[in-house]
Scaffold this active site. Sequence first.
Site, mmCIF file in Angstrom:
data_model
loop_
_atom_site.group_PDB
_atom_site.id
_atom_site.type_symbol
_atom_site.label_atom_id
_atom_site.label_comp_id
_atom_site.label_asym_id
_atom_site.label_seq_id
_atom_site.Cartn_x
_atom_site.Cartn_y
_atom_site.Cartn_z
ATOM 1 C CD GLU A 104 29.203 15.392 -10.259
ATOM 2 O OE1 GLU A 104 29.083 14.784 -9.194
ATOM 3 O OE2 GLU A 104 28.655 15.026 -11.324
ATOM 4 C CG ASP A 112 28.006 12.528 -6.465
ATOM 5 O OD1 ASP A 112 27.203 13.455 -6.706
ATOM 6 O OD2 ASP A 112 28.488 11.785 -7.347
ATOM 7 C CG HIS A 132 34.622 8.546 -13.027
ATOM 8 N ND1 HIS A 132 34.640 9.895 -13.295
ATOM 9 C CD2 HIS A 132 35.001 8.426 -11.727
ATOM 10 C CE1 HIS A 132 34.983 10.556 -12.204
ATOM 11 N NE2 HIS A 132 35.234 9.700 -11.232
ATOM 12 C CG ASP A 157 25.787 15.032 -10.457
ATOM 13 O OD1 ASP A 157 26.205 14.703 -9.327
ATOM 14 O OD2 ASP A 157 25.993 14.348 -11.482
ATOM 15 C CD GLU A 191 30.790 13.347 -12.608
ATOM 16 O OE1 GLU A 191 30.891 12.620 -11.592
ATOM 17 O OE2 GLU A 191 29.739 13.449 -13.267
ATOM 18 C CG HIS A 224 26.897 12.898 -16.327
ATOM 19 N ND1 HIS A 224 25.808 13.605 -15.910
ATOM 20 C CD2 HIS A 224 27.617 12.633 -15.211
ATOM 21 C CE1 HIS A 224 25.857 13.746 -14.592
ATOM 22 N NE2 HIS A 224 26.958 13.176 -14.131
ATOM 23 C CG ASP A 243 -2.146 -0.878 1.011
ATOM 24 O OD1 ASP A 243 -2.364 -1.311 -0.139
ATOM 25 O OD2 ASP A 243 -2.842 -1.177 2.005
ATOM 26 C CE1 TYR A 254 36.518 8.692 -6.748
ATOM 27 C CE2 TYR A 254 37.427 8.393 -8.960
ATOM 28 C CZ TYR A 254 36.516 9.002 -8.107
ATOM 29 O OH TYR A 254 35.624 9.923 -8.596
ATOM 30 N NE ARG A 310 32.183 11.849 -8.067
ATOM 31 C CZ ARG A 310 32.122 10.726 -7.367
ATOM 32 N NH1 ARG A 310 33.113 9.850 -7.408
ATOM 33 N NH2 ARG A 310 31.076 10.443 -6.609
ATOM 34 C CG HIS A 315 27.806 3.922 -8.631
ATOM 35 N ND1 HIS A 315 27.506 3.182 -9.748
ATOM 36 C CD2 HIS A 315 28.189 5.137 -9.098
ATOM 37 C CE1 HIS A 315 27.709 3.913 -10.830
ATOM 38 N NE2 HIS A 315 28.127 5.096 -10.463
ATOM 39 C CG HIS A 366 24.094 9.769 -15.676
ATOM 40 N ND1 HIS A 366 24.656 8.544 -15.469
ATOM 41 C CD2 HIS A 366 24.688 10.586 -14.769
ATOM 42 C CE1 HIS A 366 25.549 8.621 -14.479
ATOM 43 N NE2 HIS A 366 25.579 9.845 -14.042
HETATM 44 N N1 GLY Z 1 25.862 11.578 -9.098
HETATM 45 C C1 GLY Z 1 25.941 10.850 -10.268
HETATM 46 C C2 GLY Z 1 27.098 11.221 -11.079
HETATM 47 O O1 GLY Z 1 27.941 11.960 -10.623
HETATM 48 O O2 GLY Z 1 27.214 10.854 -12.199
HETATM 49 MN MN MN Z 2 27.766 13.441 -12.176
HETATM 50 MN MN MN Z 3 27.594 13.258 -8.921
#
Ligand code: GLY
Ligand code: MN
Ligand code: MN
Length: 438
Positions: A408, A261, A351, A272, A385, A355, A37, A389, A406, A244, A362
């Site tokens: 960003e 993040d 990475h 972001d 970003e 994006h 519910d 690491y 990071r 993540h 994204h």
């Molecule tokens: N927070 C998702 C990214 O940085 O892509």
């Molecule tokens: Mn991002």
């Molecule tokens: Mn991010």
Amino acid sequence: MTIDLTIYAQRRARLLEKMQCGIVIIPTAPEVARNGDTHYGYRYDSNFYYLSGFAEPEAVLVLIADQDDHRQPQAILFCREKNPEREVWDGYRAGPDAAKEQFGFDAAYPIAQLDEKLAELMGNQAALFYPLGHDAAWDRRILKLRGEVQAKVRSGIRAPDEIRDVRTLLNEMRLFKDEHELAVMRRAAAISAQAHRRALQFTRPEQFEYQIEAEFLHEFCRHGARHPAYPTIVAGGANACVLHYVGNNAVLSDGDLLLIDAGCEMDGYASDITRTFPVNGRFSAAQREVYEIVLAAQAAAIAAARPGNTWDAPHDAALRVLAQGFIDLKLCQGSVDEVLESESYKRFYMHRTGHWLGMDVHDVGDYKTGDNWRALQPGMVFTVEPGCYIRPADDVPQALWNIGIRIEDDVAITAQGNEVLTAAAPRAVVDIEELMRA
Ligand code: GLY
Ligand code: MN
Ligand code: MN
């Protein structure tokens, strides 16, 4: 923020112009059950909302561009009917009549009439534009309806010959943010930046990561941004090396870094931001050394974010700075070109540098045209970003173990260069340390 509903009509008109003729069918997102519910907080489908401004579930937008017949283009909404009893439990629903008036559709019908009306509306349309493959149940339903129209061939009615993915046109429209969208994105960015400032002021050793997450939710919500744009990452120490990480349940240790993040969604648009800072308010020498490399990589990437450069230019600029930094830190060996060529940097930076950003965190939009990275143009918004690491390993200097960083920011391309939407979140070492002392 008051929303001018004419922007949605203008977007519909632009889409119809690109299609020239045919019918568009775009359902909004379904409600998703969380457990008995209860449902996850409702989020409309981005494409549906982009063209309608209508936020209720159980709705479908139909557009008709029938230039061959010289009929006026039509925008038709199917939505839930008024229901006084359900409204007592679940709240207001516009109903077709009010929705038509308020949102400026040419017609609106109860959602229960969708199949019957669609079978009529599809008749004699050359092409059907729809988010093909997005939802298997809708694919089946649309194909079945098309089959029903095809069965009427002896009454002189033709079914659309072509089914095309409407997202090919919509993604390209959404990639270029108009003034209204940029204003909303500035607001989302400002709220998220304010939340990162708040986190700097609240963080102390021995707190739990989720206590810092709570400060973000508080700051987002009190400004009317009810939901994060994506799951908040609050990652102390070694957790920052899990890209993540969303556990957010560890205790913060004196001497560790904290990577956060986090960004809110405001009126359907994401922000972001990532910031990394010392739990105790003072960078150690090793932390600072790595941090300055990532910060310099980000500065180089942002400087490369301007019209005329390609999508890849900021990433390339960041990579060169990171590669030199990794050599200086004795993480990588050889020259910058060798590190880039061998991709040995990927062990510490795995990475890409950003994006597209918009209604989806994204966001939609192609990154290449043909084989080439596309040129940056005013109205494009994306993240910058870079990160680093460093997991413990025998061939890595021990002082660097478990440093995960990071930085960003959200950047909009302008005619002259770029605008950093998230600049209010501090990133220089002195600014971070000063705010934490205060
Ligand atoms: N927070 C998702 C990214 O940085 O892509
Ligand atoms: Mn991002
Ligand atoms: Mn991010």
